[in-house]
Design a protein around this motif. Sequence first.
Motif, PDB file in Angstrom:
ATOM      1  N   THR A 190      51.299 -54.157 -12.095  1.00 47.94           N
ATOM      2  CA  THR A 190      52.607 -54.172 -12.746  1.00 47.94           C
ATOM      3  C   THR A 190      52.727 -53.347 -13.949  1.00 47.94           C
ATOM      4  O   THR A 190      51.737 -53.471 -14.867  1.00 47.94           O
ATOM      5  N   PRO A 191      53.432 -52.397 -14.233  1.00 46.56           N
ATOM      6  CA  PRO A 191      54.733 -52.227 -13.324  1.00 46.56           C
ATOM      7  C   PRO A 191      54.335 -50.870 -12.358  1.00 46.56           C
ATOM      8  O   PRO A 191      53.178 -50.734 -12.379  1.00 46.56           O
ATOM      9  N   LYS A 192      55.026 -50.782 -11.418  1.00 47.73           N
ATOM     10  CA  LYS A 192      54.945 -49.551 -10.341  1.00 47.73           C
ATOM     11  C   LYS A 192      55.200 -48.285 -11.055  1.00 47.73           C
ATOM     12  O   LYS A 192      54.636 -47.375 -10.758  1.00 47.73           O
ATOM     13  N   PHE A 193      56.378 -48.414 -11.682  1.00 48.58           N
ATOM     14  CA  PHE A 193      56.844 -47.195 -12.053  1.00 48.58           C
ATOM     15  C   PHE A 193      57.389 -47.584 -13.813  1.00 48.58           C
ATOM     16  O   PHE A 193      57.538 -48.572 -14.081  1.00 48.58           O
ATOM     17  N   ARG A 194      57.262 -46.556 -14.457  1.00 43.77           N
ATOM     18  CA  ARG A 194      57.433 -46.631 -16.015  1.00 43.77           C
ATOM     19  C   ARG A 194      57.979 -45.430 -16.587  1.00 43.77           C
ATOM     20  O   ARG A 194      57.095 -44.371 -16.577  1.00 43.77           O
ATOM     21  N   VAL A 195      58.997 -45.413 -17.467  1.00 39.60           N
ATOM     22  CA  VAL A 195      59.464 -44.241 -18.006  1.00 39.60           C
ATOM     23  C   VAL A 195      59.331 -44.484 -19.657  1.00 39.60           C
ATOM     24  O   VAL A 195      60.100 -45.312 -19.893  1.00 39.60           O
TER      25      VAL A 195
ATOM     26  N   PHE B 246      41.005 -50.490  -4.946  1.00 39.20           N
ATOM     27  CA  PHE B 246      42.022 -50.045  -5.881  1.00 39.20           C
ATOM     28  C   PHE B 246      43.532 -50.499  -5.686  1.00 39.20           C
ATOM     29  O   PHE B 246      43.514 -51.084  -4.574  1.00 39.20           O
ATOM     30  N   GLY B 247      43.977 -50.819  -6.842  1.00 34.04           N
ATOM     31  CA  GLY B 247      45.488 -51.332  -6.902  1.00 34.04           C
ATOM     32  C   GLY B 247      46.537 -50.136  -6.356  1.00 34.04           C
ATOM     33  O   GLY B 247      45.984 -48.905  -6.304  1.00 34.04           O
ATOM     34  N   PRO B 248      47.696 -50.385  -5.984  1.00 33.65           N
ATOM     35  CA  PRO B 248      48.714 -49.205  -5.646  1.00 33.65           C
ATOM     36  C   PRO B 248      48.942 -48.264  -6.667  1.00 33.65           C
ATOM     37  O   PRO B 248      49.565 -47.369  -6.295  1.00 33.65           O
ATOM     38  N   GLY B 249      48.893 -48.547  -7.935  1.00 32.82           N
ATOM     39  CA  GLY B 249      48.788 -47.333  -8.966  1.00 32.82           C
ATOM     40  C   GLY B 249      50.300 -47.900  -9.824  1.00 32.82           C
ATOM     41  O   GLY B 249      51.114 -48.440  -9.423  1.00 32.82           O
ATOM     42  N   THR B 250      50.295 -47.244 -10.939  1.00 32.70           N
ATOM     43  CA  THR B 250      51.557 -47.150 -11.843  1.00 32.70           C
ATOM     44  C   THR B 250      51.735 -45.932 -12.200  1.00 32.70           C
ATOM     45  O   THR B 250      50.692 -44.974 -12.575  1.00 32.70           O
ATOM     46  N   ARG B 251      52.940 -45.429 -11.942  1.00 28.71           N
ATOM     47  CA  ARG B 251      53.293 -43.983 -12.065  1.00 28.71           C
ATOM     48  C   ARG B 251      54.206 -43.928 -13.470  1.00 28.71           C
ATOM     49  O   ARG B 251      55.270 -44.692 -13.643  1.00 28.71           O
ATOM     50  N   LEU B 252      53.612 -43.276 -14.686  1.00 30.10           N
ATOM     51  CA  LEU B 252      54.101 -43.446 -15.789  1.00 30.10           C
ATOM     52  C   LEU B 252      54.595 -41.873 -16.436  1.00 30.10           C
ATOM     53  O   LEU B 252      53.664 -41.131 -16.119  1.00 30.10           O
ATOM     54  N   THR B 253      55.584 -41.973 -16.940  1.00 27.71           N
ATOM     55  CA  THR B 253      56.241 -40.757 -17.345  1.00 27.71           C
ATOM     56  C   THR B 253      56.369 -40.896 -18.806  1.00 27.71           C
ATOM     57  O   THR B 253      57.244 -42.025 -19.312  1.00 27.71           O
ATOM     58  N   VAL B 254      56.077 -40.122 -19.842  1.00 26.69           N
ATOM     59  CA  VAL B 254      56.258 -40.154 -21.182  1.00 26.69           C
ATOM     60  C   VAL B 254      57.106 -38.900 -21.747  1.00 26.69           C
ATOM     61  O   VAL B 254      56.643 -37.768 -21.326  1.00 26.69           O
ATOM     62  N   LEU B 255      58.125 -39.160 -22.166  1.00 26.43           N
ATOM     63  CA  LEU B 255      59.034 -38.015 -22.372  1.00 26.43           C
ATOM     64  C   LEU B 255      59.195 -37.657 -23.773  1.00 26.43           C
ATOM     65  O   LEU B 255      58.706 -38.481 -24.643  1.00 26.43           O
TER      66      LEU B 255
END
Lengths: 114, 115
Positions: B7-12, B106-115
Amino acid sequence: RKEVEQDPGPFNVPEGATVAFNCTYSNSASQSFFWYRQDCRKEPKLLMSVYSSGNEDGRFTAQLNRASQYISLLIRDSKLSDSATYLCVVNGPVTSGSARQLTFGSGTQLTVLP
Amino acid sequence: NAGVTQTPKFRVLKTGQSMTLLCAQDMNHEYMYWYRQDPGMGLRLIHYSVGEGTTAKGEVPDGYNVSRLKKQNFLLGLESAAPSQTSVYFCASSYRRTGGTDTQYFGPGTRLTVL
């Protein structure tokens, strides 16, 4: 030089074809070898371990050549569901707590076409 | 069994913000790992742990910190996020096998975007 090198592809093959992937590794002390499969936007999953004598699991055959530091994966009678990225994985020297780190190749992309 | 969850799955994030990624496993594995995956680079090990209360640096540890206060949890922290940390983060776990290497799950992954 990368520690584990793979042809990135993509390999586009028709259903029923036989396809082979190759991988080379640089650490001659590596002792364990694997192929992992990664579907698009998913996590990697173990496909099969690779043993010195070669091993087969259904339509999949893995070979290891320690002298050449070369690993291969052969897929026979390709299915649409085989479309994925195939990761060559090699373990490294013992680190803390007897753990051996894994080194992943960047993967070979396979698309099986109807 | 849920296996390995993240957790989380996605984050910006914005540059300079901090965040913590949580990994949990219910397989009673001793070893846990954090990887990042970037296009054309393969998975690269950030930090790993060989047991509760222990952590060690992997190939690309700079900019990250980890903690393993409980055997089932492995936390990855970014203190001051940078655009270069935009990536997909995977957690993994495995049994302890002396002298060898056991399968990593493996876990399902977290997609992280840093702006």
